[in-house]
Design a protein around this motif. Structure first.
Motif, PDB file in Angstrom:
ATOM      1  N   SER A  21       2.449  76.556  93.371  1.00 57.95           N
ATOM      2  CA  SER A  21       1.792  76.168  94.610  1.00 57.95           C
ATOM      3  C   SER A  21       1.216  74.640  94.287  1.00 57.95           C
ATOM      4  O   SER A  21       0.681  74.290  93.576  1.00 57.95           O
ATOM      5  CB  SER A  21       0.631  77.191  94.948  1.00 57.95           C
ATOM      6  N   ALA A  23      -1.309  72.566  97.214  1.00 57.63           N
ATOM      7  CA  ALA A  23      -2.027  72.281  98.359  1.00 57.63           C
ATOM      8  C   ALA A  23      -2.590  70.745  98.653  1.00 57.63           C
ATOM      9  O   ALA A  23      -2.677  70.026  97.901  1.00 57.63           O
ATOM     10  CB  ALA A  23      -3.643  72.834  98.162  1.00 57.63           C
ATOM     11  N   SER A  25      -4.528  67.766 100.838  1.00 53.45           N
ATOM     12  CA  SER A  25      -5.715  67.690 101.553  1.00 53.45           C
ATOM     13  C   SER A  25      -5.916  66.176 101.778  1.00 53.45           C
ATOM     14  O   SER A  25      -5.319  65.291 100.915  1.00 53.45           O
ATOM     15  CB  SER A  25      -6.751  68.120 100.755  1.00 53.45           C
ATOM     16  N   ARG A  72       7.333  76.200 102.532  1.00 60.26           N
ATOM     17  CA  ARG A  72       6.202  75.380 102.964  1.00 60.26           C
ATOM     18  C   ARG A  72       5.316  75.911 104.070  1.00 60.26           C
ATOM     19  O   ARG A  72       5.901  76.617 105.270  1.00 60.26           O
ATOM     20  CB  ARG A  72       6.494  73.930 103.760  1.00 60.26           C
ATOM     21  N   ASP A  73       4.179  76.022 104.144  1.00 56.64           N
ATOM     22  CA  ASP A  73       3.157  76.411 105.216  1.00 56.64           C
ATOM     23  C   ASP A  73       2.720  75.164 106.023  1.00 56.64           C
ATOM     24  O   ASP A  73       1.541  74.611 105.400  1.00 56.64           O
ATOM     25  CB  ASP A  73       2.050  77.428 104.534  1.00 56.64           C
ATOM     26  N   ASN A  74       3.180  74.775 106.849  1.00 55.01           N
ATOM     27  CA  ASN A  74       2.565  73.638 107.654  1.00 55.01           C
ATOM     28  C   ASN A  74       1.224  73.854 108.317  1.00 55.01           C
ATOM     29  O   ASN A  74       0.495  72.822 108.197  1.00 55.01           O
ATOM     30  CB  ASN A  74       3.418  73.364 108.884  1.00 55.01           C
ATOM     31  N   ALA A  75       1.086  74.944 108.490  1.00 56.29           N
ATOM     32  CA  ALA A  75      -0.588  75.279 108.849  1.00 56.29           C
ATOM     33  C   ALA A  75      -1.585  75.047 108.022  1.00 56.29           C
ATOM     34  O   ALA A  75      -2.671  74.346 108.045  1.00 56.29           O
ATOM     35  CB  ALA A  75      -0.841  76.671 109.639  1.00 56.29           C
ATOM     36  N   GLU A  76      -1.117  75.526 106.637  1.00 59.60           N
ATOM     37  CA  GLU A  76      -2.179  75.554 105.731  1.00 59.60           C
ATOM     38  C   GLU A  76      -1.829  73.842 104.665  1.00 59.60           C
ATOM     39  O   GLU A  76      -2.617  74.106 103.893  1.00 59.60           O
ATOM     40  CB  GLU A  76      -1.959  76.660 104.664  1.00 59.60           C
ATOM     41  N   ASN A  77      -0.838  73.409 105.096  1.00 59.39           N
ATOM     42  CA  ASN A  77      -0.273  72.235 104.321  1.00 59.39           C
ATOM     43  C   ASN A  77      -0.248  72.479 102.788  1.00 59.39           C
ATOM     44  O   ASN A  77      -0.740  71.934 101.792  1.00 59.39           O
ATOM     45  CB  ASN A  77      -1.577  71.137 104.280  1.00 59.39           C
ATOM     46  N   THR A  78       0.549  73.465 102.578  1.00 60.09           N
ATOM     47  CA  THR A  78       0.824  73.862 101.075  1.00 60.09           C
ATOM     48  C   THR A  78       2.638  74.050 101.212  1.00 60.09           C
ATOM     49  O   THR A  78       3.267  74.400 102.032  1.00 60.09           O
ATOM     50  CB  THR A  78       0.155  75.365 100.741  1.00 60.09           C
TER      51      THR A  78
END
Length: 120
Positions: A21, A23, A25, A72-78
């Motif tokens: 994973s 992340a 930021s 990819r999770d665009n909402a979580e930026n992961t």
């Protein structure tokens, strides 16, 4: 500046699975267009493993097709990399990568890397 933090590396036996994973930021003014995983084995060049774009296109290296899945999770930026059917030749340091635009210039960011070791 975008900070990328990877997690999930480790040691497994051949045929096993791992999930990496990453992340992201920071970088409020950076427009990220793609996120990817690269790897670098000792004595070898860094190579693309898988990439996902902001338009949901995905690219896989031939050597991982059918075994690895990038998401990819665009909402979580992961961004994650599910690795199944691991082989000893998959042993490498895996790096998270993000590319995009900042003030009309292309930019790229890298994580610190996470070790994946596959034993036979």
């Amino acid at each position: 500046q975008v900070r990328l933090v990877e997690s999930g590396g480790g040691s497994v036996q051949a045929g096993g699975s791992l999930r990496l994973s990453c992340a992201a930021s920071g970088g409020i003014s950076v427009s990220i267009t793609s996120m990817a995983w690269y790897r670098q084995a000792p004595g070898k060049q860094r190579e693309l493993v898988a990439k996902t774009t902001s338009s949901d296109a995905t690219i896989y290296a031939d050597f991982v097709k059918g075994r690895f899945t990038i998401s990819r999770d665009n909402a979580e930026n992961t961004v994650s990399l599910q690795m199944n059917g691991l082989r000893p030749e998959d042993t490498a340091v895996y790096f998270c990568n993000a590319e995009g635009y900042y003030q009309f210039n292309t930019v790229a960011f890298w994580g610190q890397g996470t070790q994946v070791t596959v034993s036979s």
